[in-house]
Design an enzyme around this catalytic site. Structure first.
Site, mmCIF file in Angstrom:
data_model
loop_
_atom_site.group_PDB
_atom_site.id
_atom_site.type_symbol
_atom_site.label_atom_id
_atom_site.label_comp_id
_atom_site.label_asym_id
_atom_site.label_seq_id
_atom_site.Cartn_x
_atom_site.Cartn_y
_atom_site.Cartn_z
ATOM 1 N N HIS A 126 -26.099 -46.942 56.898
ATOM 2 C CA HIS A 126 -27.281 -47.746 57.213
ATOM 3 C C HIS A 126 -27.280 -48.221 58.670
ATOM 4 O O HIS A 126 -28.319 -48.625 59.187
ATOM 5 C CB HIS A 126 -27.308 -48.972 56.282
ATOM 6 C CG HIS A 126 -28.635 -49.211 55.625
ATOM 7 N ND1 HIS A 126 -29.698 -48.325 55.653
ATOM 8 C CD2 HIS A 126 -29.078 -50.281 54.898
ATOM 9 C CE1 HIS A 126 -30.713 -48.829 54.980
ATOM 10 N NE2 HIS A 126 -30.377 -50.005 54.516
ATOM 11 N N ASN A 132 -35.994 -50.240 54.265
ATOM 12 C CA ASN A 132 -36.425 -51.631 54.162
ATOM 13 C C ASN A 132 -36.562 -52.336 55.502
ATOM 14 O O ASN A 132 -37.349 -53.281 55.637
ATOM 15 C CB ASN A 132 -35.487 -52.413 53.241
ATOM 16 C CG ASN A 132 -35.687 -52.063 51.785
ATOM 17 O OD1 ASN A 132 -36.786 -51.681 51.378
ATOM 18 N ND2 ASN A 132 -34.633 -52.154 50.989
ATOM 19 N N ASN A 143 -33.191 -56.090 55.399
ATOM 20 C CA ASN A 143 -34.443 -56.396 54.694
ATOM 21 C C ASN A 143 -35.334 -57.391 55.426
ATOM 22 O O ASN A 143 -36.504 -57.543 55.083
ATOM 23 C CB ASN A 143 -34.146 -56.935 53.288
ATOM 24 C CG ASN A 143 -33.561 -55.869 52.381
ATOM 25 O OD1 ASN A 143 -33.304 -54.747 52.797
ATOM 26 N ND2 ASN A 143 -33.336 -56.222 51.137
ATOM 27 N N ASP A 190 -31.879 -44.958 60.025
ATOM 28 C CA ASP A 190 -31.327 -43.938 59.147
ATOM 29 C C ASP A 190 -32.449 -43.412 58.259
ATOM 30 O O ASP A 190 -33.422 -44.119 57.985
ATOM 31 C CB ASP A 190 -30.195 -44.522 58.293
ATOM 32 C CG ASP A 190 -30.679 -45.682 57.421
ATOM 33 O OD1 ASP A 190 -31.079 -46.717 57.994
ATOM 34 O OD2 ASP A 190 -30.679 -45.545 56.183
#
Length: 210
Positions: free
Chosen positions: A19, A114, A68, A93
């Protein structure tokens, strides 16, 4: 001023996870131009001048809000510098691209990423360019949420290093020359191992034919 946002999560537990490849890319750009990171509200930022003097002025950004809530860090910077959406590049990513693939894209849906989702929510638009770096779909039996937070395997290290290098090259190309030229140069990037080309076998004579 141009903004380059590398998406990732803060803290050592996330530093080498899939991530966080956006952070790896902006870290490499900062290293090349000897830029120092500093804390600014909900992000770490580093200003660089990319290219021959005077160079393109670029603010590298690593949100510290966790993925997020990336928009919480990005929104105030876009507002402060009075930037149009096309003056910001998000390095992310991409689960839907194979590991080894790199491509630019302008606008479009968040695709389940997200950080991108929250930036779109905060800015009220999806009309900003992204540099999408493939991390592949998870293997069978893996939850995608666990996969993106998993660490790179040892056998992926060489490809990862090359992807980060090329990602930094791509960021610099975008900053200096714009999206169209950067797309033309980098959207064909594919570091996946190439399958061997079958060799042509010598035709064998048919039975009874000499």
């Amino acid at each position: 001023m141009r903004l380059v946002v590398g998406l990732g999560n803060p803290g050592p537990n996330y530093a080498r996870t899939r991530h966080n490849i956006g952070w790896l890319v902006v870290d490499e750009v900062a290293r090349r131009w000897a830029a120092a990171w500093r804390k600014e509200k909900d992000a770490e930022v580093a200003e660089v001048r990319v290219g021959p003097a005077p160079g393109a002025r670029v603010l590298l950004v690593k949100p510290l809000t966790f993925m997020n809530a990336a928009g919480k860090a990005v929104g105030p910077l876009v507002s402060f510098y009075k930037l149009e959406p096309d003056a910001m590049l998000v390095v992310q990513d991409d689960l839907d691209s194979p590991f080894g693939l790199l491509k630019f894209r302008l606008g479009g849906r968040h695709g389940g990423q997200n950080g991108v989702r929250d930036i779109i929510r905060v800015l009220g638009t999806d009309a900003f360019p992204r540099l999408k770096i493939g991390i592949s779909r998870p293997p069978a039996g893996w939850d995608p949420a666990d996969w993106v937070l998993s660490r790179w395997r040892e056998e992926e290290a060489d490809t990862l290093a090359e992807l980060v290098r090329l990602g930094a090259d791509a960021v610099e190309a975008w900053a200096q020359h714009g999206l169209a030229e950067a797309q033309g140069r980098f959207n064909g990037t594919d570091l996946r191992p190439k399958l061997p080309v079958p060799s042509e076998e010598t035709p064998q004579p048919e039975p009874g034919v000499s």
